[in-house]
Design a protein around this motif. Structure first.
Motif, PDB file in Angstrom:
ATOM      1  N   ILE A  58       7.327 -11.051  -5.790  1.00  0.00           N
ATOM      2  CA  ILE A  58       7.331 -12.362  -5.267  1.00  0.00           C
ATOM      3  C   ILE A  58       7.585 -13.624  -6.329  1.00  0.00           C
ATOM      4  O   ILE A  58       8.163 -14.510  -6.415  1.00  0.00           O
ATOM      5  CB  ILE A  58       6.411 -12.831  -4.450  1.00  0.00           C
ATOM      6  N   GLU A 114      10.573  -3.221  -6.889  1.00  0.00           N
ATOM      7  CA  GLU A 114      10.070  -2.799  -5.662  1.00  0.00           C
ATOM      8  C   GLU A 114      10.095  -1.320  -5.652  1.00  0.00           C
ATOM      9  O   GLU A 114       9.116  -0.653  -5.272  1.00  0.00           O
ATOM     10  CB  GLU A 114      10.854  -3.354  -4.365  1.00  0.00           C
ATOM     11  N   SER A 167      -5.059  -5.562   4.754  1.00  0.00           N
ATOM     12  CA  SER A 167      -4.587  -5.864   3.452  1.00  0.00           C
ATOM     13  C   SER A 167      -2.972  -5.335   3.779  1.00  0.00           C
ATOM     14  O   SER A 167      -2.067  -6.169   3.309  1.00  0.00           O
ATOM     15  CB  SER A 167      -4.945  -5.473   2.306  1.00  0.00           C
ATOM     16  N   ASP A 216      -0.156  -8.489   4.233  1.00  0.00           N
ATOM     17  CA  ASP A 216       0.559  -8.669   2.871  1.00  0.00           C
ATOM     18  C   ASP A 216       1.904  -8.398   2.994  1.00  0.00           C
ATOM     19  O   ASP A 216       2.737  -9.065   2.438  1.00  0.00           O
ATOM     20  CB  ASP A 216      -0.095  -7.849   1.813  1.00  0.00           C
ATOM     21  N   ALA A 245       4.809 -11.468   2.348  1.00  0.00           N
ATOM     22  CA  ALA A 245       5.950 -11.328   1.408  1.00  0.00           C
ATOM     23  C   ALA A 245       6.974 -11.758   2.151  1.00  0.00           C
ATOM     24  O   ALA A 245       7.882 -12.366   1.505  1.00  0.00           O
ATOM     25  CB  ALA A 245       5.944  -9.856   0.694  1.00  0.00           C
ATOM     26  N   LEU A 255      16.920  -7.699  -0.067  1.00  0.00           N
ATOM     27  CA  LEU A 255      15.519  -7.378  -0.578  1.00  0.00           C
ATOM     28  C   LEU A 255      14.156  -7.429   0.514  1.00  0.00           C
ATOM     29  O   LEU A 255      13.482  -6.674   0.396  1.00  0.00           O
ATOM     30  CB  LEU A 255      15.054  -8.450  -1.783  1.00  0.00           C
ATOM     31  N   ILE A 311      14.372  -3.849   2.071  1.00  0.00           N
ATOM     32  CA  ILE A 311      13.814  -3.255   1.389  1.00  0.00           C
ATOM     33  C   ILE A 311      12.517  -3.216   1.244  1.00  0.00           C
ATOM     34  O   ILE A 311      11.775  -2.159   1.361  1.00  0.00           O
ATOM     35  CB  ILE A 311      14.386  -3.089  -0.045  1.00  0.00           C
ATOM     36  N   ILE A 312      11.962  -4.177   1.336  1.00  0.00           N
ATOM     37  CA  ILE A 312      10.394  -4.438   1.424  1.00  0.00           C
ATOM     38  C   ILE A 312       9.937  -4.069   2.769  1.00  0.00           C
ATOM     39  O   ILE A 312       8.641  -3.426   2.814  1.00  0.00           O
ATOM     40  CB  ILE A 312       9.917  -5.957   0.975  1.00  0.00           C
ATOM     41  N   LEU A 355      11.230  -1.802   4.697  1.00  0.00           N
ATOM     42  CA  LEU A 355      11.245  -0.301   4.582  1.00  0.00           C
ATOM     43  C   LEU A 355      10.212   0.409   3.928  1.00  0.00           C
ATOM     44  O   LEU A 355       9.459   1.246   4.336  1.00  0.00           O
ATOM     45  CB  LEU A 355      12.544   0.164   4.238  1.00  0.00           C
ATOM     46  N   LEU A 356       9.762  -0.137   2.675  1.00  0.00           N
ATOM     47  CA  LEU A 356       8.990   0.522   1.693  1.00  0.00           C
ATOM     48  C   LEU A 356       7.541   0.232   1.729  1.00  0.00           C
ATOM     49  O   LEU A 356       6.692   1.327   1.518  1.00  0.00           O
ATOM     50  CB  LEU A 356       9.503   0.227   0.202  1.00  0.00           C
ATOM     51  N   ASN A 357       7.164  -1.117   1.753  1.00  0.00           N
ATOM     52  CA  ASN A 357       5.953  -1.771   1.535  1.00  0.00           C
ATOM     53  C   ASN A 357       4.957  -0.904   2.603  1.00  0.00           C
ATOM     54  O   ASN A 357       3.940  -0.538   2.220  1.00  0.00           O
ATOM     55  CB  ASN A 357       5.782  -3.000   1.853  1.00  0.00           C
ATOM     56  N   LEU A 417       5.397   1.957   3.943  1.00  0.00           N
ATOM     57  CA  LEU A 417       5.312   3.459   3.893  1.00  0.00           C
ATOM     58  C   LEU A 417       4.305   3.849   2.666  1.00  0.00           C
ATOM     59  O   LEU A 417       3.667   4.732   2.500  1.00  0.00           O
ATOM     60  CB  LEU A 417       6.864   3.880   3.471  1.00  0.00           C
ATOM     61  N   ALA A 418       4.411   2.727   1.541  1.00  0.00           N
ATOM     62  CA  ALA A 418       3.429   2.977   0.415  1.00  0.00           C
ATOM     63  C   ALA A 418       1.885   2.804   0.953  1.00  0.00           C
ATOM     64  O   ALA A 418       0.934   3.916   0.494  1.00  0.00           O
ATOM     65  CB  ALA A 418       3.732   1.965  -0.472  1.00  0.00           C
ATOM     66  N   THR A 419       1.691   2.125   1.918  1.00  0.00           N
ATOM     67  CA  THR A 419       0.208   1.883   2.393  1.00  0.00           C
ATOM     68  C   THR A 419       0.006   3.040   3.304  1.00  0.00           C
ATOM     69  O   THR A 419      -1.117   3.602   3.227  1.00  0.00           O
ATOM     70  CB  THR A 419       0.101   0.665   3.347  1.00  0.00           C
ATOM     71  N   HIS A 420       0.797   3.737   4.071  1.00  0.00           N
ATOM     72  CA  HIS A 420       0.721   4.931   4.661  1.00  0.00           C
ATOM     73  C   HIS A 420       0.457   6.053   4.112  1.00  0.00           C
ATOM     74  O   HIS A 420      -0.463   6.783   4.278  1.00  0.00           O
ATOM     75  CB  HIS A 420       2.161   5.208   5.747  1.00  0.00           C
ATOM     76  N   ILE A 421       1.340   6.351   2.856  1.00  0.00           N
ATOM     77  CA  ILE A 421       0.953   7.458   1.940  1.00  0.00           C
ATOM     78  C   ILE A 421      -0.367   7.252   1.207  1.00  0.00           C
ATOM     79  O   ILE A 421      -1.157   8.262   1.207  1.00  0.00           O
ATOM     80  CB  ILE A 421       2.046   7.462   1.035  1.00  0.00           C
ATOM     81  N   THR A 422      -0.808   6.048   0.950  1.00  0.00           N
ATOM     82  CA  THR A 422      -2.163   5.866   0.355  1.00  0.00           C
ATOM     83  C   THR A 422      -3.288   6.344   1.404  1.00  0.00           C
ATOM     84  O   THR A 422      -4.341   6.985   1.097  1.00  0.00           O
ATOM     85  CB  THR A 422      -2.294   4.621  -0.086  1.00  0.00           C
TER      86      THR A 422
END
Lengths: 85, 310, 107
Positions: free
Chosen positions: A40, A62, C36, C40, C44, C67, C70-71, C73-75, C77-82
């Motif tokens: 951001i 990203e 979070s 979050d 964003a 952009l 992409i956020i 799609l990806l953000n 997923l990162a939370t899910h994997i964690t």
């Protein structure tokens, strides 16, 4: 712009959470949030000075942050048998 | 605004130094890289910032693979502490960073960029690079034209590092032949999404390399982006069918070609005889350096992943 | 256009502030990652849409929408994997979880 003054406050709060976070996954979550805030900030920087090429780099930030988060969590998950709970 | 990020930068560095658990150190290193790349953007150096992002990913990956191999199963959940870090007194840990920070502040106060003795070389570079080397990005013109010695030695350093990694790491051919699957439990949704992301990374790497003389980027950054495609590939498929010996040969040949091109074009001045535009030299050198960096990072990654497996 | 963009950006920053409250309020790791991560991502996205509104219809805002995709799609997923990594490693929260009707912590 006011974003540049508010985002560092958030970053400081996230870093405090990362320091006191009781488990590894809390720290990983904090790293993910910091990566989003960095994206951001880059967007706000590009918008302030009208630099269009910075947006490509925001995309690649990203994706890079995503790759490192996923890699760390995969390798932590592999340690299931030997680790304590 | 910029002082807030500089303070965060120093705080991140101090965090890494005073931490004694390895997995936390790796995560702090990732955060430190993110904050430092923001600082690089604010100082107006997008080339360095992109290189820092690529380095942050690869240092995270290499560190976590190495420490997992070295400390076995204990690295992840139980936060292993190396024994050497335990018996040290706390005060001694803070002395070098504090001294270094004071030194940095003094340097920051006394270094004035508008000093004419400092800006003489900068003005000469910025006024002459378009005529001497060509290209529109002055950074590329400097590291492929005026400072081509530095580039050659950096490439040599990478080659030496790869040779030492392949020489020192444990060679275990049977596990590679059998294709021993690891016990990573992959999520289907992650595998699907990484399949979508992989071509974007490949495309972005090629874009960075080919546009290295016009826009920020270049050989190293594009090569690292392409090599991260192979990291993604490891996360999707669990196969080690990379012909590492052949890639080492390819990398050595590419290094020789890089040295030959630099000698021919810069030291002898071949471009004044040939009717070629000057950007041909820049694009060719960027492509070769990108291929070399890609080969090197692939070799180190697969060597750590496959050959060191116990 | 400028005022509308600023209002949307401020709404996004308020979302992010909720995320910061969320990672400090809850004692359980899974509650923290739920609050979070979701808040979050939304924050964003809202900030990016606000900046795109400030720039109007241009090449800049088109890239911003890419952009944002992409956020989106990806953000998560990162939370899910964690969270999945924590769950599959057998990590339970150290504090005892409250019974579901006992404490009105969240929704």
């Amino acid at each position: 712009m006011y974003i540049f003054w508010i985002i560092p406050v958030f970053l400081i709060l996230y870093i405090i959470r990362i320091i006191i976070g009781p488990s590894v996954w809390d720290r990983l979550l904090g790293m993910n949030l910091v990566a989003t805030k960095v994206v951001i900030i880059i967007i706000a920087f590009a918008s302030l000075y009208e630099l269009t090429y910075l947006l490509d780099f925001a995309i690649v930030y990203e994706i890079f942050g995503f790759i490192s988060t996923i890699f760390i969590s995969l390798f932590l998950m592999e340690r299931k048998k030997g680790g304590k709970k | 605004m910029i002082y807030a990020f500089l303070t965060l930068w120093i705080v991140g560095a101090l965090l890494i130094i005073r931490e004694s658990k390895i997995i936390r150190m790796i995560i702090y290193l990732g955060i430190f890289s993110l904050i430092s790349s923001v600082c690089f953007y604010m100082f107006g150096a997008p080339d360095v910032a992109i290189a820092e992002a690529a380095i942050s990913v690869f240092s995270t990956v290499f560190f976590i693979v190495c420490f997992e191999k070295h400390f076995g199963l204990a690295v992840g959940v139980s936060d292993v502490t190396p024994e050497s870090a335990e018996n040290r007194t706390n005060l001694k840990k803070y002395i070098p960073p504090v001294v270094f920070t004071i030194f940095l502040f003094v340097l920051f106060i006394f270094f004035i960029p508008e000093n004419p003795a400092n800006s003489y070389l900068k003005d000469q570079y910025l006024s002459l690079f378009s005529r001497d080397v060509g290209g529109e990005n002055s950074v590329t013109s400097i590291y492929l034209g005026y400072r081509v010695y530095d580039t050659l030695f950096e490439a040599l350093m990478l080659l030496v590092g790869i040779v030492s990694v392949t020489h020192l790491s444990r060679y275990c051919e049977t596990s590679v032949k059998e294709g021993k699957p690891s016990d990573i439990n992959r999520a289907d949704i992650a595998v699907f999404t990484i399949r979508v992301i992989c071509p974007v990374m490949l495309l972005f790497g090629i874009y960075l390399i080919l546009n290295g003389h016009i826009s920020p980027g270049g050989g190293f950054q594009g090569g690292a982006a392409i090599a991260s495609f192979f990291v993604c590939r490891y996360m999707i498929y669990d196969i080690y069918d990379i012909p590492i010996e052949r890639i080492i040969m390819v990398e050595k040949i590419i290094y020789v070609v890089v040295v030959l091109l630099a000698v021919l074009f810069i030291f002898i001045g071949l471009h004044s005889f040939l009717p070629l535009p000057q950007s041909v030299y820049l694009i060719t050198m960027n492509l070769l350096i990108g291929a070399k960096v890609t080969c090197g990072l692939i070799i180190i990654f697969y060597r750590f992943i496959a050959f060191e497996r116990r | 256009m400028q005022i509308a963009g600023n209002i949307i950006i401020i709404i996004g920053i308020i979302f992010m502030f909720f995320g910061v409250i969320g990672i400090y309020k809850f004692k359980n790791f899974y509650s923290r990652i739920l609050i979070s991560g979701q808040i979050d991502t939304v924050g964003a996205l809202t900030v990016i849409i606000g900046i795109a509104v400030k720039h109007g219809i241009s090449f800049f805002s088109l890239k911003l929408l890419l952009l944002a995709g992409i956020i989106l799609l990806l953000n998560p997923l990162a939370t899910h994997i964690t969270a999945r990594s924590a769950r599959l490693s057998g990590y339970l929260a150290q504090e005892q979880e409250p019974p579901p009707h006992d404490k009105k912590d969240g929704v």
